[in-house]
Design an enzyme around this catalytic site. Structure first.
Site, short mmCIF file in Angstrom:
data_model
loop_
_atom_site.label_atom_id
_atom_site.label_comp_id
_atom_site.label_asym_id
_atom_site.label_seq_id
_atom_site.Cartn_x
_atom_site.Cartn_y
_atom_site.Cartn_z
N PHE A 111 79.51 47.76 7.09
CA PHE A 111 79.60 47.30 8.42
C PHE A 111 79.72 48.00 9.36
CE2 PHE A 111 83.81 46.29 9.92
CZ PHE A 111 84.60 46.64 8.91
N LYS A 112 80.61 48.98 9.21
CA LYS A 112 81.06 49.78 10.25
C LYS A 112 79.95 50.46 11.16
CE LYS A 112 85.43 50.96 7.97
NZ LYS A 112 85.42 49.94 6.75
#
Ligand SMILES: *Cc1c(COP(=O)(O)O)cnc(C)c1O
Length: 472
Positions: A111-112
């Site tokens: 998700f980063k």
């Protein structure tokens, strides 16, 4: 929009200023001077927007004065038009109540990317405007490093030096960093632990030999722009599940408290969120803080969920700041005492403020594996162990009545299962394969420099290879 420090002493800055500054110079974290508000009608009006346009709508109030509407829309389309899934963050239903929000469709499968891809574009734009250069120095145990490298690779104004502990990141994680070949990317494998790498980076920020020649930048989740980008997928998913006419709850695999804090921001902006479940592994400082008011740092135990193996959660300070009525002086005193003693009791006001929205739960390795097995057998979903921690917490809180059965409960799927394929195979007996778009990862040539473990080796390398020279 102006931003203020949680410790009350650093100068207020605009969005461009906080993006380039990262940490405030009084040791605090920047937060918006007030939370922008969306009415029910505003939220209803967001229905049907695609992800890039929704992102521009949500982000607009935070960047007012620093980006024009055109600049913002262009950036959001450039960033989110290029993900591995057209929806960017698709929802998958697992049963009547439980959903997964897939946040791993960016270039490095965690998700980063959702935030760092945006940050990379913002750096270029703001540095261009200032005719300045930025030298990003970071240490990584895996996910942050690869996402940051992919975000700045090929840029002309920012360059990145990423330190990783040699032989102590997974092969997928290492290759996601070292196969990126761009003149502004420098991978350094140091002979030491992640803590050594982290200590070298911190020391560079306080080393006049470095700071007088280079304009240093940071990409960890204390950077406000990252949290801001993450607010968007709470709106995107809640809208699909019926917001603003129906409340939604979330379970968030948590380490540094960045991702779940973005959910809190969404709620403060008017999104009807029923509950935010802070899911931790056995490194459970946040679970102890939220359930008993005890925020005390212990040692870190390595788990199957390395991105959540933390001793302290930097972004928690942002929540505590709101919880003490935004009293910067009180916050500074509380944090200084914590930094000295590693022990902190939340005040009653802070505990009450947190409990209106947050519940916490922790998962050990057995519980994590069991949640992964449930997802596979009952819902046909292969999930990574971080997501497994989140799903365990979601099920435990729902079973205890913490979220009513008719409220949709969304677990954030923070990494693609192939990124942690050994742990997945052990849990469910099946080895997930990498998505086609990164499939040649094992065929590509790697490039990295091995360095001795002492500070001078890292510092000298950065000083002699940096193209930037403090042009700001
Ligand atoms: C970084 C990370 C987390 C933790 O997120 P925070 O914002 O630090 O709380 C969880 N899962 C994965 C896969 C991550 O990479």
């Amino acid at each position: 929009m102006q931003y203020v420090s949680t410790r009350g002493r650093a100068p207020a800055l605009d969005f461009e200023g906080v993006t380039l500054a990262g940490l405030a110079n009084d040791g605090g974290l920047y937060v918006p001077a007030e939370w922008p508000q969306f009415s029910e009608a505003d939220i209803r009006d967001m229905r049907g927007l695609d992800y890039p346009d929704l992102a521009a709508r949500i982000i607009a109030p935070f960047v007012a004065g620093s980006l024009t509407e055109d600049e913002l829309t262009t950036i959001c389309h450039a960033v989110y038009g290029d993900f591995g899934h057209a929806a960017v963050a698709p929802l998958v239903q697992m049963d009547q109540q439980h959903w997964l929000l897939e946040l791993f469709h960016g270039p490095t499968l965690a998700f980063k990317d959702v935030a760092l891809q945006l940050l990379g574009h913002l750096f270029e734009l703001f540095l261009e405007r200032r005719d300045a250069r930025l030298t990003i120095v970071g240490a990584t145990s895996g996910d942050t490093g690869s996402a940051a490298i992919h975000a700045v690779a090929g840029g002309t104004r920012a360059e990145i030096f990423m330190l990783h502990p040699k032989g102590r990141v997974s092969e997928v994680q290492r290759r996601q960093m070292t196969t990126v070949r761009a003149p502004n990317v420098h991978n350094l494998a140091i002979d030491g632990s992640f803590d050594d790498a982290q200590a070298h980076v911190k020391r560079m920020f306080n080393d006049a030999d470095v700071t007088t020649t280079l304009n240093l930048g940071a990409v960890n989740s204390i950077n406000w722009a990252r949290l801001m980008a993450q607010v968007v997928y709470y709106f995107a998913s809640a809208l699909q599940l019926g917001a603003p006419d129906r409340k939604v709850a979330y379970s968030v695999p948590t380490g540094n408290f960045g991702d779940v804090f973005a959910g809190y921001v969404a709620a403060r902006m008017g999104l009807p969120i029923e509950r935010l479940i802070v899911a931790t592994n056995i490194n459970d400082i946040l679970h102890r803080a939220l359930s008993a008011g005890d925020y005390s740092a212990g040692g870190v135990t390595a788990t199957l969920t390395p991105s959540m193996d933390i001793q302290v959660s930097s972004n928690f300070e942002r929540l505590l700041f709101d919880g003490c009525g935004r009293d910067g002086a009180a916050m500074a005193a509380q944090m200084h005492a914590f930094e000295a003693s590693k022990v902190m009791q939340l005040t009653n006001a802070q505990r009450e403020a947190a409990s209106t929205l947050f519940t916490s739960a922790r998962a050990d390795q057995t519980e994590t594996a069991r949640a992964m097995q449930w997802a596979f057998r009952q819902a046909g979903q292969v999930i990574d162990p971080h997501t497994g921690v989140g799903l365990h917490a979601a099920q435990a809180v729902a079973a205890a009545g913490g979220v009513a059965p008719d409220v949709p409960l969304v677990t954030l799927a923070t990494a693609h299962p192939a990124k942690f394929n050994d742990a997945v195979e052990r849990a469910i007996g099946m080895r997930p394969s990498l998505p086609a778009r990164v499939g040649d990862l094992f065929g590509r040539e790697e490039s990295f420099t091995e360095l001795a473990g002492d500070y001078a080796a890292s510092r000298d390398y950065v000083l002699s290879h940096a193209a930037a020279s403090g042009a700001s």
